[in-house]
Scaffold this active site. Structure first.
Site, PDB file in Angstrom:
ATOM      1  N   GLU A   1       0.867  -1.211  -0.185  1.00 16.83           N
ATOM      2  CA  GLU A   1      -0.064   0.034  -0.063  1.00 16.83           C
ATOM      3  C   GLU A   1       0.844   1.210  -0.068  1.00 16.83           C
ATOM      4  OE1 GLU A   1      -0.572  -2.608   2.084  1.00 16.83           O
ATOM      5  OE2 GLU A   1      -2.670  -3.199   1.767  1.00 16.83           O
TER       6      GLU A   1
ATOM      7  N   PHE B   1     -11.030  -7.636  13.836  1.00 16.32           N
ATOM      8  CA  PHE B   1      -9.888  -8.119  13.074  1.00 16.32           C
ATOM      9  C   PHE B   1      -9.884  -6.969  12.095  1.00 16.32           C
ATOM     10  CE2 PHE B   1      -8.757 -10.439   9.081  1.00 16.32           C
ATOM     11  CZ  PHE B   1      -7.351 -10.745   9.615  1.00 16.32           C
ATOM     12  N   GLN B   2      -8.520  -6.786  11.678  1.00 17.12           N
ATOM     13  CA  GLN B   2      -8.085  -5.805  10.962  1.00 17.12           C
ATOM     14  C   GLN B   2      -8.812  -4.285  11.072  1.00 17.12           C
ATOM     15  OE1 GLN B   2      -8.287  -7.294   6.657  1.00 17.12           O
ATOM     16  NE2 GLN B   2      -5.987  -7.884   7.095  1.00 17.12           N
TER      17      GLN B   2
ATOM     18  N   LYS C   1     -17.575  -1.274   5.986  1.00 18.36           N
ATOM     19  CA  LYS C   1     -17.694  -2.234   5.104  1.00 18.36           C
ATOM     20  C   LYS C   1     -19.431  -2.236   4.822  1.00 18.36           C
ATOM     21  CE  LYS C   1     -16.993  -7.018   3.834  1.00 18.36           C
ATOM     22  NZ  LYS C   1     -16.116  -8.195   4.061  1.00 18.36           N
TER      23      LYS C   1
ATOM     24  N   MET D   1      23.899   9.523   3.063  1.00 20.44           N
ATOM     25  CA  MET D   1      23.933  10.844   3.817  1.00 20.44           C
ATOM     26  C   MET D   1      24.306  10.330   5.380  1.00 20.44           C
ATOM     27  SD  MET D   1      23.689  13.926   3.311  1.00 20.44           S
ATOM     28  CE  MET D   1      22.804  14.705   2.052  1.00 20.44           C
TER      29      MET D   1
END
Lengths: 579, 184
Positions: free
Chosen positions: A51, A113-114, A163, A478
């Site tokens: 993502e 969940f999630q 959802k 760097m």
């Protein structure tokens, strides 16, 4: 017009109505209902591998096209993986809309969940965000999101949709108008502010145009050119503004800041007036703020009133869209010049002499190894200023800012504000999708490349033939430079050993790309030309370069711009300069 | 450092308090008190925020607040141009013996007893910060068992109102192929 459909279909129809032609994303449980209508949509959905890649690709697309970039992810980890690109887009004022699925509304707040409170998480670095639980609200939220993201000071907007709101049947009603009582970006500058600015400019004998990324966002390069040539003053373009004013123009003094040119840094330091256009007095530009341009008055033009006076007091604040502001300033300044103007000749003579004395440059490595600056300089020279250049973050980014020659806006993409390592590959992917007929070179470091290179698979499978130059110094370069300069060369955890592992050529090959390698100066041109000739596959070139090359000039963090060094422990010879 | 009272009209939408509180926290602005409540318009809430700032950054605070999309209007309410009040509920130890003494104090401050039992009295008072502080000092000798205090709320003096001046909402047209119109 109202039509019965699922919330998911309403979402896709809303995105189509908002003019979306491409989005980057990955499906998952909570966003799954939306992926069914996406299957039939006219919108091109590019299935990424992470993502974060979707988010930076949306940014790359937006930076190149000026349109809103769109990314889409599921709830929980899908959404949290968008956090870095959202923060990045907020810092660099990129118009972006992120769509995320959320657990069903009845489950919100139960640690389902999630489940992740992505609206709460992203409040600090979105311009605005939404949590939608009623499908009827989807079209309005999408319309508002696109308007907010792209108007005023652009920025990212997140729309999180439960959802069940995607699953329920609803009416699709695309709003005819939007009502945002708390959001009224000021486009036209105040007349009085323009007059005051013009008067101050006409009196100034040491003016500098301090140009920031806002000029590119406002598509105001033409207006900037007119103003600059009318005034004749030095122009400095910040890291975010490279390309807004041609590098080849005689008034261009380069980039100011921590790794800016002596000419640009000194022009700001010695000026009596900073004509600040869409820049924000970032610490990387000002150095120690209390010692920055101490004798200068400040005109600060920006579309975001909160930038004005944030870091530096503005004698003349001008709030408005820069295209309108600069366009208004030109006739006002002409009118002011008819009454008389200060003589800039001594200032220009001194600045031109300084610039000629301290041009950007680099030494070739004494051990015969490949110079990273040379590689970048040759990519620019061979590919030309019509191409798009995208950098990660670190030494290679600064060299790409210094040694690529920019002539046009929207041809230089990098993560300026947040400094996101791993930006280059996915942002280049988005840039190439936005400008498919233009060569896109990602100039990346070996550290950055190992953070997000998985999107090369996405590029290979979706006919997005970007080119990647890995400036492989087998280090977090760097950080290593700072360890050399400030930590007595104690190289704690900066050696990546990337000349041994991974084998970038094999890695490129495994991901469906052409892998090339180069470690000799005499081969550089040929390998670049070969890469430029391949347009049906992504190309990765492993440029194996000198490990100890450093970025110069440098103003060490927290010190004054007056203490700029052109090489280790070497300051410009101020005594021989008349400023 | 100086104290300012801001009256902030916000859209009555979920998360707006978190947005404002988050802004103050991440930009390291100090809040002395914050009170939120409904207004005469059900779509709009009013936050009264007392902040402690250097004078030069008050403008920054206001401009940053104004960037929040849900924030409709911000006004600084100066002490002499506004009515300001906090609510105090304080439980003190009191018996029938000293109730008269307590009542004498309360009368001075226009406070009243709202609950009592054999061992305690609960007092309600409203007023500006100075008055509330004086009252608490006066009640201290009776023994303060518990106190609850609200944030400050304020409203400008005279017939004008913030809402009149700021709620002219202009609508923004959308187009069917919207995006092109949104570009700036």
């Amino acid at each position: 017009m109202s039509k019965k459909m699922s919330g998911a279909k309403s979402l896709v129809q809303s995105l189509e109505s908002a003019g979306v032609d491409v989005m980057f994303g990955i499906p998952g449980g909570a966003i799954l209902p939306a992926y069914d209508p996406i299957f039939d949509s006219s919108i091109r959905h590019i299935l990424v591998r992470h993502e974060q890649g979707a988010g930076h690709a949306a940014t790359g697309y937006a930076q190149v096209t000026g349109r809103v970039g769109v990314c889409i992810a599921t709830s929980g980890p899908g959404a949290t993986n968008l956090v870095t690109p959202l923060a990045d887009a907020a810092m660099d004022s990129v118009p972006m809309v992120a769509i995320t699925g959320q657990v069903p509304s009845a489950a919100i707040g139960t640690d389902a969940f999630q489940e992740a409170d992505i609206r709460g998480i992203t409040m600090p670095f979105t311009k605005h965000n939404y949590l939608i639980t009623d499908p009827l609200e989807i079209p309005r939220a999408i319309a508002e999101a696109f308007y907010i993201a792209s108007s005023g000071r652009p920025g990212p907007v997140l729309v999180d949709i439960a959802k069940d709101a995607l699953q329920k049947e609803t009416d699709f009603i695309w709003p005819k108008d939007l009502s945002l009582p708390g959001y009224h970006p000021q486009i036209e500058p105040e007349n009085q502010a323009i007059k005051d600015a013009a008067a101050l400019i006409a009196q100034s004998s040491k003016p500098v145009l301090y140009v920031g990324g806002g000029v590119i966002k406002a598509n105001a390069s033409k207006e900037l050119m007119q103003l600059a040539e009318l005034l004749g003053a030095p122009v400095v373009t910040t890291l975010m503004a490279l390309g807004s004013f041609p590098d080849s123009h005689p008034q261009h003094f380069g980039m100011p800041g921590m790794h800016g040119t002596v000419g640009a840094v000194t022009a700001l330091q010695k000026a009596d007036l900073l004509i600040t256009l869409g820049a924000r007095f970032d610490d990387r530009v000002t150095g120690k703020l209390s010692t920055f341009a101490v004798n200068a008055k400040v005109i600060h033009a920006d579309i975001d009133p909160a930038e004005i006076g944030k870091n530096r007091y503005a004698d003349v604040p001008v709030v408005g869209d820069l295209k309108h502001t600069i366009a208004a300033l030109i006739p006002a300044l002409k009118a002011e010049f008819t009454k008389g103007r200060a003589d800039l000749a001594p200032w220009l003579t001194a600045m031109n002499k300084l610039r000629a004395t301290y041009p950007l440059g680099y030494d070739l490595p004494k051990d015969g190894s490949l110079s990273p600056q040379y590689v970048i300089e040759r990519i620019s020279a061979i590919t030309g200023p019509e191409a798009i250049y995208v950098a990660g973050v670190g030494q290679h980014q600064m060299w790409a800012a210094q040694f690529v020659k920019y002539e046009n806006p929207r041809t230089w993409l990098n993560s300026g504000g947040l400094g996101t390592m791993g930006y280059a590959v996915p942002a280049a992917m988005g840039a190439k999708v936005g400008a498919p007929d233009t060569i896109v070179w990602a100039i990346d470091g070996d550290g950055c490349f190992q953070m997000t290179n998985q999107e090369l698979v996405t590029c290979a499978l979706n006919n997005i033939p970007i080119k990647v130059a890995i400036i492989n110094n087998e280090s977090l370069g760097m950080v290593r430079q700072w360890q050399t300069l400030f930590y007595e060369g104690r190289y704690s955890n900066t050696s990546l050993e990337s000349k041994r592992v991974p084998d970038f050529v094999k890695l490129a090959d495994a991901m469906g790309c052409v892998g090339l390698t180069c470690d000799r100066m005499e081969d550089v041109d040929a390998v670049i030309k070969k890469a430029n000739s391949i347009n049906d596959q992504p190309v990765v070139v492993d440029f194996r370069v000198f490990r100890d090359a450093m970025v110069w000039p440098m103003v060490a963090a927290g010190t004054s711009n007056d203490d700029i060094k052109i090489a280790r422990e070497i300051a410009p010879d101020w005594d021989s300069q008349e400023l | 450092m100086s104290t300012h009272t801001l009256s902030v009209l916000v859209e009555n939408s979920p998360g707006v308090l978190a947005r404002v509180a988050g802004l103050f926290s991440r930009r390291a602005y100090n809040i002395d008190s914050l009170a939120v409540g409904p207004t005469e318009n059900p779509d709009i809430s009013r936050m009264t925020i007392v902040i402690n700032v250097e004078s030069h950054s008050l403008e920054q605070v206001i401009r940053q607040l104004d960037k929040l999309i849900n924030v409709i209007h911000i006004a600084e309410l100066k002490l002499d141009e506004s009515v300001q009040a906090e609510l105090l509920l304080v439980k003190i130890s009191a018996t029938t013996k000293n109730k008269f003494d307590v009542e004498a104090v309360l009368e001075t401050y226009g406070a009243s007893i709202v609950d009592e039992d054999a061992e305690s009295l609960t007092v309600e008072a409203t007023g500006d910060a100075a008055k509330i502080s004086d009252l608490l000092n006066a009640l201290e000798r009776f023994g303060i068992r518990e106190l609850a205090q609200s944030g400050l709320v304020a409203i400008e003096r005279g017939s004008g109102s913030l809402a009149d001046r700021t709620l002219s909402t202009q609508s923004i047209p959308t187009a069917d192929s919207g995006q092109a119109d949104y570009q700036n």
